[in-house]
Motif scaffolding. Structure first.
Motif, mmCIF file in Angstrom:
data_model
loop_
_atom_site.group_PDB
_atom_site.id
_atom_site.type_symbol
_atom_site.label_atom_id
_atom_site.label_comp_id
_atom_site.label_asym_id
_atom_site.label_seq_id
_atom_site.Cartn_x
_atom_site.Cartn_y
_atom_site.Cartn_z
ATOM 1 N N ILE A 45 -25.012 -19.153 -45.967
ATOM 2 C CA ILE A 45 -23.773 -18.603 -45.410
ATOM 3 C C ILE A 45 -23.175 -19.579 -44.402
ATOM 4 N N GLY A 46 -24.008 -20.182 -43.572
ATOM 5 C CA GLY A 46 -23.537 -21.191 -42.622
ATOM 6 C C GLY A 46 -22.930 -22.397 -43.321
ATOM 7 N N ASN A 47 -23.577 -22.842 -44.404
ATOM 8 C CA ASN A 47 -23.040 -23.973 -45.172
ATOM 9 C C ASN A 47 -21.697 -23.621 -45.805
ATOM 10 N N LEU A 48 -21.598 -22.411 -46.336
ATOM 11 C CA LEU A 48 -20.320 -21.979 -46.922
ATOM 12 C C LEU A 48 -19.224 -21.897 -45.863
ATOM 13 N N ASN A 49 -19.575 -21.396 -44.676
ATOM 14 C CA ASN A 49 -18.596 -21.349 -43.585
ATOM 15 C C ASN A 49 -18.098 -22.745 -43.231
ATOM 16 N N ALA A 50 -19.004 -23.715 -43.196
ATOM 17 C CA ALA A 50 -18.620 -25.090 -42.876
ATOM 18 C C ALA A 50 -17.722 -25.675 -43.960
ATOM 19 N N GLN A 51 -18.038 -25.402 -45.232
ATOM 20 C CA GLN A 51 -17.206 -25.904 -46.333
ATOM 21 C C GLN A 51 -15.816 -25.278 -46.301
ATOM 22 N N ILE A 52 -15.753 -23.989 -46.030
ATOM 23 C CA ILE A 52 -14.459 -23.300 -45.949
ATOM 24 C C ILE A 52 -13.635 -23.863 -44.797
ATOM 25 N N ALA A 53 -14.278 -24.071 -43.650
ATOM 26 C CA ALA A 53 -13.573 -24.630 -42.492
ATOM 27 C C ALA A 53 -13.059 -26.031 -42.789
ATOM 28 N N ALA A 54 -13.853 -26.826 -43.487
ATOM 29 C CA ALA A 54 -13.429 -28.194 -43.826
ATOM 30 C C ALA A 54 -12.225 -28.174 -44.767
ATOM 31 N N LEU A 55 -12.227 -27.261 -45.738
ATOM 32 C CA LEU A 55 -11.096 -27.171 -46.663
ATOM 33 C C LEU A 55 -9.833 -26.666 -45.974
ATOM 34 N N GLN A 56 -10.012 -25.823 -44.956
ATOM 35 C CA GLN A 56 -8.865 -25.287 -44.229
ATOM 36 C C GLN A 56 -8.420 -26.214 -43.103
ATOM 37 N N GLY A 57 -9.184 -27.255 -42.841
ATOM 38 C CA GLY A 57 -8.839 -28.177 -41.771
ATOM 39 C C GLY A 57 -9.265 -27.691 -40.405
ATOM 40 N N ASN A 58 -10.182 -26.737 -40.349
ATOM 41 C CA ASN A 58 -10.644 -26.172 -39.082
ATOM 42 C C ASN A 58 -12.037 -26.659 -38.717
ATOM 43 N N GLN A 59 -12.377 -27.840 -39.162
ATOM 44 C CA GLN A 59 -13.723 -28.337 -38.923
ATOM 45 C C GLN A 59 -13.954 -28.545 -37.429
ATOM 46 N N LYS A 60 -15.136 -28.125 -36.963
ATOM 47 C CA LYS A 60 -15.457 -28.275 -35.552
ATOM 48 C C LYS A 60 -15.658 -29.748 -35.214
ATOM 49 N N LYS A 61 -15.153 -30.127 -34.066
ATOM 50 C CA LYS A 61 -15.312 -31.505 -33.620
ATOM 51 C C LYS A 61 -16.512 -31.587 -32.702
ATOM 52 N N ARG A 62 -17.274 -32.646 -32.856
ATOM 53 C CA ARG A 62 -18.423 -32.843 -31.993
ATOM 54 C C ARG A 62 -18.000 -33.594 -30.749
ATOM 55 N N VAL A 63 -18.523 -33.144 -29.646
ATOM 56 C CA VAL A 63 -18.262 -33.802 -28.371
ATOM 57 C C VAL A 63 -19.589 -34.344 -27.877
ATOM 58 N N ARG A 64 -19.581 -35.582 -27.471
ATOM 59 C CA ARG A 64 -20.803 -36.210 -26.997
ATOM 60 C C ARG A 64 -20.628 -36.563 -25.533
ATOM 61 N N TYR A 65 -21.567 -36.122 -24.732
ATOM 62 C CA TYR A 65 -21.542 -36.396 -23.308
ATOM 63 C C TYR A 65 -22.640 -37.388 -22.977
ATOM 64 N N ALA A 66 -22.324 -38.364 -22.159
ATOM 65 C CA ALA A 66 -23.309 -39.347 -21.719
ATOM 66 C C ALA A 66 -23.584 -39.114 -20.239
ATOM 67 N N TYR A 67 -24.833 -38.954 -19.916
ATOM 68 C CA TYR A 67 -25.240 -38.734 -18.533
ATOM 69 C C TYR A 67 -26.079 -39.911 -18.070
ATOM 70 N N GLN A 68 -25.877 -40.265 -16.836
ATOM 71 C CA GLN A 68 -26.695 -41.321 -16.248
ATOM 72 C C GLN A 68 -27.286 -40.766 -14.950
ATOM 73 N N SER A 69 -28.574 -40.823 -14.877
ATOM 74 C CA SER A 69 -29.224 -40.328 -13.673
ATOM 75 C C SER A 69 -29.810 -41.501 -12.910
ATOM 76 N N GLY A 70 -29.948 -41.338 -11.661
ATOM 77 C CA GLY A 70 -30.510 -42.396 -10.827
ATOM 78 C C GLY A 70 -29.765 -42.453 -9.505
ATOM 79 N N LYS A 71 -30.073 -43.470 -8.725
ATOM 80 C CA LYS A 71 -29.479 -43.602 -7.402
ATOM 81 C C LYS A 71 -28.163 -44.384 -7.437
ATOM 82 N N GLY A 72 -27.798 -44.900 -8.574
ATOM 83 C CA GLY A 72 -26.551 -45.636 -8.675
ATOM 84 C C GLY A 72 -26.634 -47.050 -8.125
ATOM 85 N N LEU A 73 -27.829 -47.582 -8.040
ATOM 86 C CA LEU A 73 -27.995 -48.956 -7.523
ATOM 87 C C LEU A 73 -27.921 -49.962 -8.621
#
Length: 73
Positions: A45-73
Motif C-alpha cells: 500500500i505504501g509503494n502504491l501511494n508513492a507511485q500514485i504521488a509520483a504520477l500526480q506530481g506530488n512526490q515528497k521531497k527529501r530534505v537533508r540537514y547537516a549538523y556539525q558539533s564541536g567547539k568551533g575551533l
C-alpha cells in the motif's frame, strides 16, 4: 503496460478493503494475489501511494540537514 493513476488507485482500494476485513487474498481484475502477512500488505500500500504521488506530481521531497558539533575551533 504503463500504470495509470486510476488503475493504481483501484488496486490500492482492493488491498485496503482486504486488509481491513482481515483477508490476505485479493482479486483485482484477472489477478489473484495472496499476501504473506499484514506487514507485506502495508508495504505494498505504501509503494502504491508513492507511485500514485509520483504520477500526480506530488512526490515528497527529501530534505537533508547537516549538523556539525564541536567547539568551533
Amino acid at each position: 503496460m504503463a500504470d495509470t493513476v486510476e488503475t493504481l488507485t483501484a488496486r490500492r482500494t482492493a488491498i485496503v478493503k482486504a486488509r481491513d476485513s482481515g483477508v490476505l487474498t485479493v482479486k483485482h481484475g484477472d489477478e489473484l494475489t495472496t499476501f504473506r502477512s499484514l506487514s507485506e500488505m502495508n508495504r505494498i500500500i505504501g509503494n502504491l501511494n508513492a507511485q500514485i504521488a509520483a504520477l500526480q506530481g506530488n512526490q515528497k521531497k527529501r530534505v537533508r540537514y547537516a549538523y556539525q558539533s564541536g567547539k568551533g575551533l
